[in-house]
Design a protein around this motif. Structure first.
Motif, mmCIF file in Angstrom:
data_model
loop_
_atom_site.group_PDB
_atom_site.id
_atom_site.type_symbol
_atom_site.label_atom_id
_atom_site.label_comp_id
_atom_site.label_asym_id
_atom_site.label_seq_id
_atom_site.Cartn_x
_atom_site.Cartn_y
_atom_site.Cartn_z
ATOM 1 N N ASP A 88 0.808 -1.242 0.000
ATOM 2 C CA ASP A 88 0.000 0.000 0.000
ATOM 3 C C ASP A 88 0.839 1.290 0.000
ATOM 4 O O ASP A 88 0.544 2.223 0.756
ATOM 5 C CB ASP A 88 -0.955 -0.004 1.201
ATOM 6 C CG ASP A 88 -1.990 -1.116 1.141
ATOM 7 O OD1 ASP A 88 -1.929 -1.932 0.217
ATOM 8 O OD2 ASP A 88 -2.853 -1.171 2.025
ATOM 9 N N PHE A 138 -1.699 7.392 1.709
ATOM 10 C CA PHE A 138 -1.033 7.014 2.961
ATOM 11 C C PHE A 138 0.261 7.800 3.189
ATOM 12 O O PHE A 138 0.976 7.560 4.164
ATOM 13 C CB PHE A 138 -0.733 5.511 2.983
ATOM 14 C CG PHE A 138 -1.970 4.643 2.938
ATOM 15 C CD1 PHE A 138 -2.961 4.780 3.894
ATOM 16 C CD2 PHE A 138 -2.148 3.699 1.936
ATOM 17 C CE1 PHE A 138 -4.105 3.990 3.860
ATOM 18 C CE2 PHE A 138 -3.277 2.899 1.888
ATOM 19 C CZ PHE A 138 -4.271 3.046 2.854
ATOM 20 N N LEU A 153 -5.310 9.740 4.295
ATOM 21 C CA LEU A 153 -5.074 8.950 5.519
ATOM 22 C C LEU A 153 -3.559 8.881 5.709
ATOM 23 O O LEU A 153 -2.938 7.818 5.713
ATOM 24 C CB LEU A 153 -5.731 7.563 5.373
ATOM 25 C CG LEU A 153 -5.615 6.510 6.465
ATOM 26 C CD1 LEU A 153 -5.732 7.088 7.867
ATOM 27 C CD2 LEU A 153 -6.677 5.440 6.279
ATOM 28 N N ASP A 180 -4.487 -0.715 -1.934
ATOM 29 C CA ASP A 180 -5.789 -0.526 -1.290
ATOM 30 C C ASP A 180 -6.686 0.155 -2.328
ATOM 31 O O ASP A 180 -6.285 1.170 -2.925
ATOM 32 C CB ASP A 180 -5.582 0.383 -0.057
ATOM 33 C CG ASP A 180 -6.543 0.112 1.075
ATOM 34 O OD1 ASP A 180 -6.893 -1.069 1.315
ATOM 35 O OD2 ASP A 180 -6.959 1.085 1.736
ATOM 36 N N TRP A 184 -12.499 4.968 8.749
ATOM 37 C CA TRP A 184 -11.408 5.769 8.205
ATOM 38 C C TRP A 184 -11.932 6.969 7.426
ATOM 39 O O TRP A 184 -13.070 6.969 6.980
ATOM 40 C CB TRP A 184 -10.550 4.897 7.269
ATOM 41 C CG TRP A 184 -10.015 3.661 7.901
ATOM 42 C CD1 TRP A 184 -10.429 2.374 7.697
ATOM 43 C CD2 TRP A 184 -8.950 3.580 8.868
ATOM 44 N NE1 TRP A 184 -9.693 1.509 8.463
ATOM 45 C CE2 TRP A 184 -8.780 2.213 9.187
ATOM 46 C CE3 TRP A 184 -8.130 4.524 9.480
ATOM 47 C CZ2 TRP A 184 -7.824 1.782 10.095
ATOM 48 C CZ3 TRP A 184 -7.177 4.085 10.392
ATOM 49 C CH2 TRP A 184 -7.028 2.731 10.685
ATOM 50 N N HIS A 206 -10.509 7.158 1.531
ATOM 51 C CA HIS A 206 -9.132 7.031 1.033
ATOM 52 C C HIS A 206 -9.047 5.975 -0.054
ATOM 53 O O HIS A 206 -9.901 5.080 -0.126
ATOM 54 C CB HIS A 206 -8.183 6.648 2.198
ATOM 55 C CG HIS A 206 -8.462 5.287 2.751
ATOM 56 N ND1 HIS A 206 -9.459 5.046 3.668
ATOM 57 C CD2 HIS A 206 -7.905 4.083 2.489
ATOM 58 C CE1 HIS A 206 -9.494 3.764 3.953
ATOM 59 N NE2 HIS A 206 -8.569 3.144 3.252
ATOM 60 N N LEU A 251 3.101 0.324 4.161
ATOM 61 C CA LEU A 251 2.187 1.064 5.032
ATOM 62 C C LEU A 251 0.874 0.288 5.218
ATOM 63 O O LEU A 251 0.413 -0.331 4.269
ATOM 64 C CB LEU A 251 1.883 2.425 4.390
ATOM 65 C CG LEU A 251 3.128 3.288 4.059
ATOM 66 C CD1 LEU A 251 2.729 4.482 3.210
ATOM 67 C CD2 LEU A 251 3.831 3.725 5.339
ATOM 68 N N ALA A 252 0.312 0.375 6.326
ATOM 69 C CA ALA A 252 0.888 0.875 7.565
ATOM 70 C C ALA A 252 1.303 -0.319 8.427
ATOM 71 O O ALA A 252 0.640 -1.348 8.428
ATOM 72 C CB ALA A 252 -0.144 1.714 8.319
ATOM 73 N N PHE A 271 -1.458 -1.948 10.543
ATOM 74 C CA PHE A 271 -2.706 -2.389 9.904
ATOM 75 C C PHE A 271 -2.375 -3.330 8.746
ATOM 76 O O PHE A 271 -2.228 -4.528 8.949
ATOM 77 C CB PHE A 271 -3.592 -1.189 9.509
ATOM 78 C CG PHE A 271 -4.232 -0.578 10.727
ATOM 79 C CD1 PHE A 271 -5.415 -1.101 11.236
ATOM 80 C CD2 PHE A 271 -3.621 0.460 11.409
ATOM 81 C CE1 PHE A 271 -5.983 -0.589 12.395
ATOM 82 C CE2 PHE A 271 -4.182 0.978 12.569
ATOM 83 C CZ PHE A 271 -5.368 0.451 13.056
ATOM 84 N N CYS A 272 -2.207 -2.813 7.549
ATOM 85 C CA CYS A 272 -2.080 -3.728 6.409
ATOM 86 C C CYS A 272 -0.821 -4.584 6.459
ATOM 87 O O CYS A 272 -0.864 -5.758 6.084
ATOM 88 C CB CYS A 272 -2.213 -2.959 5.104
ATOM 89 S SG CYS A 272 -3.919 -2.367 4.904
HETATM 90 C C1 VGL Z 1 -4.761 0.682 5.613
HETATM 91 C C2 VGL Z 1 -6.354 1.593 6.957
HETATM 92 C C3 VGL Z 1 -7.296 1.505 5.963
HETATM 93 C C4 VGL Z 1 -3.348 0.250 5.449
HETATM 94 C C5 VGL Z 1 -5.691 0.569 4.593
HETATM 95 O O1 VGL Z 1 -2.840 0.186 4.306
HETATM 96 O O2 VGL Z 1 -2.697 -0.013 6.496
HETATM 97 N N1 VGL Z 1 -5.104 1.184 6.788
HETATM 98 N N2 VGL Z 1 -6.955 0.988 4.773
#
Ligand code: VGL
Ligand code: ZN
Length: 199
Positions: free
Chosen positions: A10, A15, A21, A48, A80, A83, A148-149, A152-153
């Motif tokens: 991502d 990001f 985001l 994403d 969120w 995004h 990223l991040a 999360f992902c």
């Molecule tokens: C992500 C939140 C929402 C990420 C993707 O890439 O970490 N975080 N969508």
């Protein structure tokens, strides 16, 4: 032929600083990822890729603000800012990322009703993205993850990868975190417990 793939997660405008985001320092890792890609034969990107009105967006829920929680049929879900909308500038990869090196670009989060942090499964933890089959048919059993991040992902992908039996390493110097309510520490501990190597 190597059995290792570099998974670049991502690395999209939304990001990075200035994006919808933005992850602090998200753009700082682009050149390092480019350099790492030069050392890897197999490179896979994730992207994403949400439709407008995606149910992970706070704007799709009356009275909800970004970073609040909601309940989805599959469990708790962070809401969120809008995004990575399909076709938008925010959804494109960072312009300095060397995209030509990607052998496959795996898009995720394209179903309105369900979010997908992991590169392997959507957030119900059972709907597959197809990545496992792709890696297996290519004989890839080791994954190095960056992007990223972190919390999360990257973390969800690392946990699912470990659960599926891959040898997973996360290069934390080439990741940046959102860190929502201690999520970085929590997800770091989960990755360690799952046998993910953090470097
Ligand atoms: C992500 C939140 C929402 C990420 C993707 O890439 O970490 N975080 N969508
Ligand atoms: Zn998303």
């Amino acid at each position: 032929m190597t059995d290792t793939a570099l998974l670049v997660i991502d690395m999209q405008n939304d990001f990075c600083p200035g994006g919808a985001l933005a992850v602090a320092g998200g753009d700082e890792i682009v050149q390092g990822i480019n350099a790492l890609m030069a050392e890897h034969e197999n490179v896979i990107f994730t992207q994403d890729w949400h439709p407008a009105g995606h149910l992970s967006f706070a704007s799709s829920h009356d009275g909800k603000a970004p970073f609040e929680m909601t309940e989805m049929p599959y469990g708790p879900q962070v809401l969120w800012p809008d995004h990575c909308i399909q076709g938008s500038h925010g959804g494109q990869f960072h312009t300095e990322l060397e995209q030509d090196r990607a052998q496959m670009i795996l898009r995720k989060g394209f179903r309105r009703e369900i979010d997908s942090y992991s590169a392997f499964f959507e957030n119900d933890h059972e709907t597959p993205t197809g990545l496992d089959g792709y890696l297996q048919t290519r004989g890839i059993s080791r994954l190095l993850m960056v992007g990223l991040a972190t919390d999360f992902c990257v973390a969800y992908s690392a946990l699912d990868g470990a659960r599926l039996g891959y040898d997973v390493t996360v290069d934390t110097a080439l990741c940046r975190a959102i860190d929502l309510d201690g999520s970085l520490a929590a997800m770091t501990a989960k990755m360690k417990d799952a046998g993910v190597t953090l470097i």
